[in-house]
Design an enzyme around this catalytic site. Structure first.
Site, short mmCIF file in Angstrom:
data_model
loop_
_atom_site.label_atom_id
_atom_site.label_comp_id
_atom_site.label_asym_id
_atom_site.label_seq_id
_atom_site.Cartn_x
_atom_site.Cartn_y
_atom_site.Cartn_z
N GLY A 153 -29.52 -7.47 5.91
CA GLY A 153 -30.13 -8.22 7.00
C GLY A 153 -31.26 -7.44 7.63
O GLY A 153 -31.85 -6.55 7.02
N CYS A 154 -31.58 -7.77 8.86
CA CYS A 154 -32.65 -7.08 9.57
C CYS A 154 -32.40 -5.58 9.59
O CYS A 154 -31.31 -5.12 9.93
CB CYS A 154 -32.74 -7.63 11.00
SG CYS A 154 -33.97 -6.78 12.01
#
Length: 241
Positions: free
Chosen positions: A61-62
């Protein structure tokens, strides 16, 4: 405006009001927002290394939250946000954001194997750094650039990672099959300087409050012996661009 930008705008507008009304800025409330999962350590034996430092690259993810987690792990000497899976020419935030470069937002972790093993880093990665069952997304972020992926530095790391995924799936530790891919032979490219140390520099940013601070709380709770209160920062190491 990219999907990430739109989502952050919505989150910022919503979260500011929600935090003010609900008082979710306390550490207890943040920890309760997202429960970590206690999982077994890797059972596969690791061959002893000879290098004083080793590297590992994880995507989940981020990269803000993943970097923030590993910066608080004892034995980690540096954790740099960046991109892996694509080419040098496309290793830029605005290009990666379209989801068609092959890159994933990733974090390169440099660690002392005498203090923390690759297996322990994997355990933290699967337990608190992200949800490995989500395919091509993580929380509010959607796209292949947010995929769960491990970019092994060598055959030994690939072997340990594959064995661990098989171990966790067979034990049905998670509610669904692990979606994490193993992608060897990929080069890591550091991200722009403004992405480095983002969690530490922006602890009240709504996205960080809702999505990433719970990860730190869970790291401290589930891995108290491996938790370091003072993060190791990219800024202090002079890395980034």
């Amino acid at each position: 405006m990219h999907d990430r930008s739109k989502m952050l705008f919505i989150l910022s507008a919503f979260a500011g009001t929600a935090l003010a009304l609900a008082g979710l800025t306390s550490s207890a409330s943040i920890a309760a927002a997202q429960e970590g999962l206690a999982i077994p350590a890797p059972s596969a034996k690791q061959a002893p290394g000879t290098a004083a430092t080793q590297t590992a690259v994880f995507a989940g993810g981020c990269f803000w939250g993943v970097q923030g987690v590993f910066q608080h792990v004892e034995g980690v000497r540096n954790a740099v946000s960046g991109y892996a899976g694509g080419t040098r020419d496309t290793a830029h935030y605005e290009m990666v954001g379209y989801g068609d470069t092959g890159h994933a937002e990733a974090v390169k972790v440099t660690f002392d194997p005498e203090k923390v093993s690759y297996g322990k880093l994997l355990q933290i990665y699967f337990s608190v750094a992200h949800d490995p069952t989500q395919l091509n997304r993580q929380g509010p972020d959607v796209g292949s650039q947010y995929r769960s992926a491990i970019f092994p530095a060598d055959d030994e790391q690939a072997r340990i990672a594959r064995a661990y995924i098989d171990q966790l799936d067979r034990a049905k530790v998670f509610h669904a099959v692990i979606a994490t891919t193993i992608e060897p032979g990929k080069i890591f490219y550091p991200a722009e300087g403004y992405h480095q140390d983002f969690l530490t520099n922006n602890p009240t940013y709504p996205y960080i409050v809702f999505n990433d601070l719970p990860k730190l709380a869970n790291l401290q709770k589930l891995f108290s012996k491996d938790y370091r209160a003072e993060p190791v920062l990219v800024a202090k190491a002079g890395i980034g661009n």
